[in-house]
Write an enzyme that holds these catalytic residues in place. Sequence first.
Site, mmCIF file in Angstrom:
data_model
loop_
_atom_site.group_PDB
_atom_site.id
_atom_site.type_symbol
_atom_site.label_atom_id
_atom_site.label_comp_id
_atom_site.label_asym_id
_atom_site.label_seq_id
_atom_site.Cartn_x
_atom_site.Cartn_y
_atom_site.Cartn_z
ATOM 1 N N CYS A 1 25.165 12.964 8.321
ATOM 2 C CA CYS A 1 24.295 14.080 7.896
ATOM 3 C C CYS A 1 24.578 15.368 8.658
ATOM 4 O O CYS A 1 24.040 16.425 8.321
ATOM 5 C CB CYS A 1 22.831 13.688 8.062
ATOM 6 S SG CYS A 1 22.451 12.108 7.309
ATOM 7 N N ASN B 1 15.884 11.567 1.196
ATOM 8 C CA ASN B 1 16.973 11.922 2.106
ATOM 9 C C ASN B 1 18.176 12.426 1.309
ATOM 10 O O ASN B 1 18.681 11.728 0.422
ATOM 11 C CB ASN B 1 17.378 10.709 2.961
ATOM 12 C CG ASN B 1 18.241 11.111 4.148
ATOM 13 O OD1 ASN B 1 18.616 12.270 4.275
ATOM 14 N ND2 ASN B 1 18.535 10.159 5.010
ATOM 15 N N HIS C 1 16.731 17.764 10.769
ATOM 16 C CA HIS C 1 17.242 16.834 9.756
ATOM 17 C C HIS C 1 16.109 15.857 9.423
ATOM 18 O O HIS C 1 15.477 15.316 10.333
ATOM 19 C CB HIS C 1 18.462 16.082 10.294
ATOM 20 C CG HIS C 1 18.820 14.907 9.437
ATOM 21 N ND1 HIS C 1 19.075 15.040 8.089
ATOM 22 C CD2 HIS C 1 18.918 13.575 9.712
ATOM 23 C CE1 HIS C 1 19.328 13.848 7.584
ATOM 24 N NE2 HIS C 1 19.237 12.936 8.545
ATOM 25 N N GLU D 1 28.681 12.836 2.663
ATOM 26 C CA GLU D 1 29.030 11.475 3.085
ATOM 27 C C GLU D 1 28.936 10.533 1.888
ATOM 28 O O GLU D 1 28.964 9.316 2.053
ATOM 29 C CB GLU D 1 28.160 11.008 4.247
ATOM 30 C CG GLU D 1 26.671 11.069 3.999
ATOM 31 C CD GLU D 1 25.854 10.662 5.206
ATOM 32 O OE1 GLU D 1 25.954 9.500 5.597
ATOM 33 O OE2 GLU D 1 25.116 11.512 5.740
ATOM 34 N N ASP E 1 0.848 -1.189 0.000
ATOM 35 C CA ASP E 1 0.000 0.000 0.000
ATOM 36 C C ASP E 1 0.896 1.256 0.000
ATOM 37 O O ASP E 1 1.705 1.425 0.923
ATOM 38 C CB ASP E 1 -0.859 -0.047 1.277
ATOM 39 C CG ASP E 1 -1.838 1.122 1.367
ATOM 40 O OD1 ASP E 1 -1.779 2.016 0.511
ATOM 41 O OD2 ASP E 1 -2.647 1.100 2.319
ATOM 42 N N SER F 1 24.255 10.455 12.001
ATOM 43 C CA SER F 1 24.416 9.142 12.641
ATOM 44 C C SER F 1 25.865 8.902 13.030
ATOM 45 O O SER F 1 26.793 9.433 12.424
ATOM 46 C CB SER F 1 23.975 8.038 11.680
ATOM 47 O OG SER F 1 22.594 8.098 11.487
ATOM 48 N N THR G 1 13.694 5.533 1.634
ATOM 49 C CA THR G 1 14.126 6.844 2.131
ATOM 50 C C THR G 1 15.306 7.394 1.329
ATOM 51 O O THR G 1 15.931 8.375 1.748
ATOM 52 C CB THR G 1 14.515 6.782 3.633
ATOM 53 O OG1 THR G 1 15.676 5.956 3.771
ATOM 54 C CG2 THR G 1 13.394 6.215 4.477
ATOM 55 N N LYS H 1 8.333 13.055 14.616
ATOM 56 C CA LYS H 1 8.707 12.227 15.786
ATOM 57 C C LYS H 1 9.642 13.024 16.700
ATOM 58 O O LYS H 1 9.514 13.010 17.916
ATOM 59 C CB LYS H 1 9.439 10.957 15.335
ATOM 60 C CG LYS H 1 8.581 9.865 14.716
ATOM 61 C CD LYS H 1 9.498 8.670 14.371
ATOM 62 C CE LYS H 1 8.845 7.665 13.440
ATOM 63 N NZ LYS H 1 7.830 6.832 14.069
ATOM 64 N N SER I 1 18.435 3.537 14.925
ATOM 65 C CA SER I 1 18.731 4.840 14.324
ATOM 66 C C SER I 1 17.706 5.885 14.759
ATOM 67 O O SER I 1 18.055 7.031 15.051
ATOM 68 C CB SER I 1 18.802 4.744 12.795
ATOM 69 O OG SER I 1 17.530 4.567 12.217
HETATM 70 N N1 CAA Z 1 -0.644 3.432 6.085
HETATM 71 C C1 CAA Z 1 -0.172 4.359 6.956
HETATM 72 N N2 CAA Z 1 0.941 4.165 7.722
HETATM 73 C C2 CAA Z 1 1.580 2.987 7.597
HETATM 74 C C3 CAA Z 1 1.126 1.973 6.709
HETATM 75 C C4 CAA Z 1 -0.035 2.236 5.929
HETATM 76 N N3 CAA Z 1 -0.513 1.332 5.056
HETATM 77 N N4 CAA Z 1 1.991 0.931 6.813
HETATM 78 C C5 CAA Z 1 2.939 1.268 7.722
HETATM 79 N N5 CAA Z 1 2.684 2.502 8.192
HETATM 80 C C6 CAA Z 1 3.469 3.267 9.160
HETATM 81 C C7 CAA Z 1 3.926 2.452 10.359
HETATM 82 O O1 CAA Z 1 2.910 2.355 11.341
HETATM 83 C C8 CAA Z 1 5.120 3.272 10.817
HETATM 84 O O2 CAA Z 1 4.684 4.394 11.533
HETATM 85 P P1 CAA Z 1 5.389 4.788 12.933
HETATM 86 O O3 CAA Z 1 6.863 5.028 12.622
HETATM 87 O O4 CAA Z 1 4.698 6.041 13.324
HETATM 88 O O5 CAA Z 1 5.213 3.640 13.836
HETATM 89 C C9 CAA Z 1 5.719 3.803 9.497
HETATM 90 O O6 CAA Z 1 4.673 3.649 8.520
HETATM 91 C C10 CAA Z 1 6.938 3.012 9.020
HETATM 92 O O7 CAA Z 1 6.593 1.654 9.049
HETATM 93 P P2 CAA Z 1 7.697 0.560 9.446
HETATM 94 O O8 CAA Z 1 8.415 0.947 10.704
HETATM 95 O O9 CAA Z 1 7.041 -0.758 9.403
HETATM 96 O O10 CAA Z 1 8.648 0.756 8.183
HETATM 97 P P3 CAA Z 1 10.033 0.126 7.862
HETATM 98 O O11 CAA Z 1 10.228 -1.188 8.536
HETATM 99 O O12 CAA Z 1 10.152 0.134 6.374
HETATM 100 O O13 CAA Z 1 11.115 1.141 8.488
HETATM 101 C C11 CAA Z 1 12.419 3.132 8.576
HETATM 102 C C12 CAA Z 1 11.008 2.528 8.431
HETATM 103 C C13 CAA Z 1 13.036 2.675 9.906
HETATM 104 C C14 CAA Z 1 12.342 4.608 8.574
HETATM 105 C C15 CAA Z 1 13.264 2.642 7.393
HETATM 106 O O14 CAA Z 1 12.806 3.317 6.271
HETATM 107 C C16 CAA Z 1 14.747 2.879 7.545
HETATM 108 O O15 CAA Z 1 15.471 2.020 8.005
HETATM 109 N N6 CAA Z 1 15.268 4.069 7.080
HETATM 110 C C17 CAA Z 1 16.671 4.389 7.078
HETATM 111 C C18 CAA Z 1 17.155 4.768 8.460
HETATM 112 C C19 CAA Z 1 16.649 6.112 8.912
HETATM 113 O O16 CAA Z 1 16.278 6.966 8.143
HETATM 114 N N7 CAA Z 1 16.659 6.316 10.240
HETATM 115 C C20 CAA Z 1 16.259 7.601 10.802
HETATM 116 C C21 CAA Z 1 17.194 8.073 11.905
HETATM 117 S S1 CAA Z 1 18.902 8.029 11.367
HETATM 118 C C22 CAA Z 1 19.175 9.512 10.565
HETATM 119 O O17 CAA Z 1 18.400 10.408 10.666
HETATM 120 C C23 CAA Z 1 20.389 9.640 9.718
HETATM 121 C C24 CAA Z 1 20.060 9.424 8.304
HETATM 122 O O18 CAA Z 1 19.830 10.373 7.592
HETATM 123 C C25 CAA Z 1 19.997 8.056 7.785
#
Ligand code: CAA
Length: 391
Positions: A115, A280, A237, A83, A33, A312, A156, A246, A205
Amino acid sequence: MPEDSAPGIHDLSIATTEFVLTHETLAAHQGIDPAKYHRGIGQVAMSVPAADEDIVTMGAAAAAPVIARHGADRIRTVVFATESSVDQAKAAGVHVHSLLGLSSATRVVELKQACYGGTAALQFALGLVHRDPAEQVLVIAGDVSKYELGSHGEATQGAAAVALLISADPALVRVENPSGLFTADIMDFWRPNYLSTALVSKSESVAAYLQAVEGTWKDYTERGGRPLSEFGAFCYHQPFTKMAYKAHRHLLDHCGHDSAESTLAAAIGNTTAYNAELGNSYTASLYLGLAALLDAPEDLTGQAIGFLSYGSGCVAEFFAGTVVRGYRAHLRSDAHREAIGRRREIDYATYRELHEFAFPVDGGDHPVLRETTGPYRLAGLSGHKRVYEPR
Ligand code: CAA
């Protein structure tokens, strides 16, 4: 330092890639979805570089309009934060310096701390301008964010660059003292030299980012920073735009303030428009948040903006800036929207091909297909050297 004499950001210009992949297309390929991306992480599209684009071509494209408007006579330093560097020794900024035809009497250096690097560059630039107010510093922050196909981070990804001209008498934002600082040795996101894609410990993260928000705020407050209630808006960021929500909710809760959706939207709603479309851009992401905020219709004159820079690993900084009277006359809102709107949409197969593209490492002559319609391009590799040219 009194607010009305602090140095800061005199000009701000952004650039991105030739191509764009929508999250609609990615979700369709994955059979999920698209709301997970649109609402769940707050992303609608990601910039994808053509084979003849990289941080140098984006950085030069971002900086060229700044030089065209202000000239380069006062610029004696160029700092390129990234980076996704293209060489382990030579600074990407030296290629940009050459493409822009800057004076040989310039120091050029590359900075790295995930970053956070863009903010380190900004702070170093402010110090140089403080030492000699006649000088200006060109700060470029640019990255291509790349994760493995099919990984959690894939949605991302993104790519963009921002050029900031730092001066003693800025037209856009004065940057204040103090800063709140935070460093902790943590492996939440990293990229070993032998990998072209980043590794991430997914939930760690997010937790590390939130811990850094608290840490920087504690130091900022202890050093006599402004109370939370004085800020008109906050730029975070944005690895994905939902992260800004968040983080701000976490800060408000931590300080015992109301964190209702309407409060969050008022504080950060105008900072996410560009990042939601570009993905990103690591070092550039925070300053794309600022660009979107300044380009929005609301008048911010005299308002205090909070900046939270997170890299990070991790290093983070919270600082404040005030928006300068008359700033609207110096914005590049139309050019920014044009840079985002002109990208050509690609299908999943084309995205995958670009993602998997890698140059041979044999030192031979490898010209690159002409794809970008931007002002600068990577012409190819020859004898292990990257060759850039105006398009
Ligand atoms: N409709 C609406 N919302 C939905 C949905 C749907 N059909 N399905 C899922 N969601 C929501 C979930 O409930 C969740 O919301 P919450 O975070 O509010 O709980 C959100 O969508 C994401 O879902 P998941 O956690 O299941 O998604 P994921 O397993 O794919 O992981 C992520 C998400 C952790 C951001 C992943 O994209 C990731 O690893 N990203 C890279 C790491 C990152 O960006 N980390 C951030 C901090 S580090 C940093 O800032 C440095 C940098 O630049 C990397």
